[in-house]
Design a protein around this motif. Structure first.
Motif: not given
Length: 161
Positions: A117-128
Motif C-alpha cells: 500500500c505504501g509503494t509507488d514501485d509497481e514491481g515491488l507492489y506485485w512482489q508483495c
C-alpha cells in the motif's frame, strides 16, 4: 536450534524491520522457515502428518521462489545471509511451533500489505501481492496439519487408533 526459538527470532526481526526491503527479506525468512519445518515434520514427524507436512514444505519453497525470482529481476534483494531455517535442528513441541509459525505468517502478510500500500514501485507492489498469497498458502497448510493433529489426539483420547 528449536523451531519455536527460530520463529520467535523471526517475529522479533519482522517487528524491528522498517524498510520495505527488510520486510520483504523477513517474508523470505518466514517462508524458508515454513519450508524447513514442513520438511522436518515430513521426515521425522508422526506418520499421519507427513503428507500435510510435505505440502507445507513445498508451499514454503514456492514462497521462497516468489521472492527469489523478484530479486533476480532487480526489484528487491534476496537476503545475503543464510536463512534462519538453516539453524533448525529440532521441533520439540510440534503444536507450539505450528501455532507460532501461523502467527508469523499472519504478521508477514500484514507487513507486506503495508509495503504494497505504501509503494509507488509497481514491481515491488506485485512482489508483495505474490508474497502475501504465498504466506496465505503456507498458513493454510499449517492449519491443515493442526486440524489433523486435533483429529489424531481426539482419536487417541477415545481409544481409537
Amino acid at each position: 536450534m528449536d523451531a519455536v526459538r527460530l520463529i520467535a527470532a523471526g517475529r522479533h526481526a519482522l517487528a524491528q524491520s522498517g524498510a520495505a526491503m527488510d520486510i520483504v527479506g523477513e517474508a523470505w525468512q518466514a517462508q524458508a522457515l515454513a519450508q524447513g519445518i514442513g520438511s522436518w515434520l515430513a521426515v521425522t514427524g508422526p506418520p499421519e502428518l507427513r503428507s500435510e507436512a510435505r505440502g507445507l514444505g513445498e508451499a514454503g519453497g514456492r514462497g521462497c521462489g516468489v521472492l527469489d525470482r523478484a530479486a533476480l529481476r532487480g526489484e528487491g534483494r534476496a537476503p545475503d545471509y543464510p536463512p534462519r531455517a538453516a539453524q533448525l535442528t529440532e521441533v520439540v513441541d510440534v503444536r507450539q511451533a505450528l501455532l507460532g509459525l501461523q502467527e508469523l505468517l499472519g504478521e508477514v502478510g500484514i507487513a507486506l500489505v503495508g509495503v504494497a500500500c505504501g509503494t509507488d514501485d509497481e514491481g515491488l507492489y506485485w512482489q508483495c501481492i505474490e508474497s502475501i498469497d504465498a504466506a496465505d498458502e503456507s498458513s493454510d497448510r499449517v492449519r491443515a496439519i493442526l486440524r489433523r493433529m486435533t483429529v489424531r489426539e481426539r482419536g487417541s483420547a477415545s481409544g481409537v487408533a
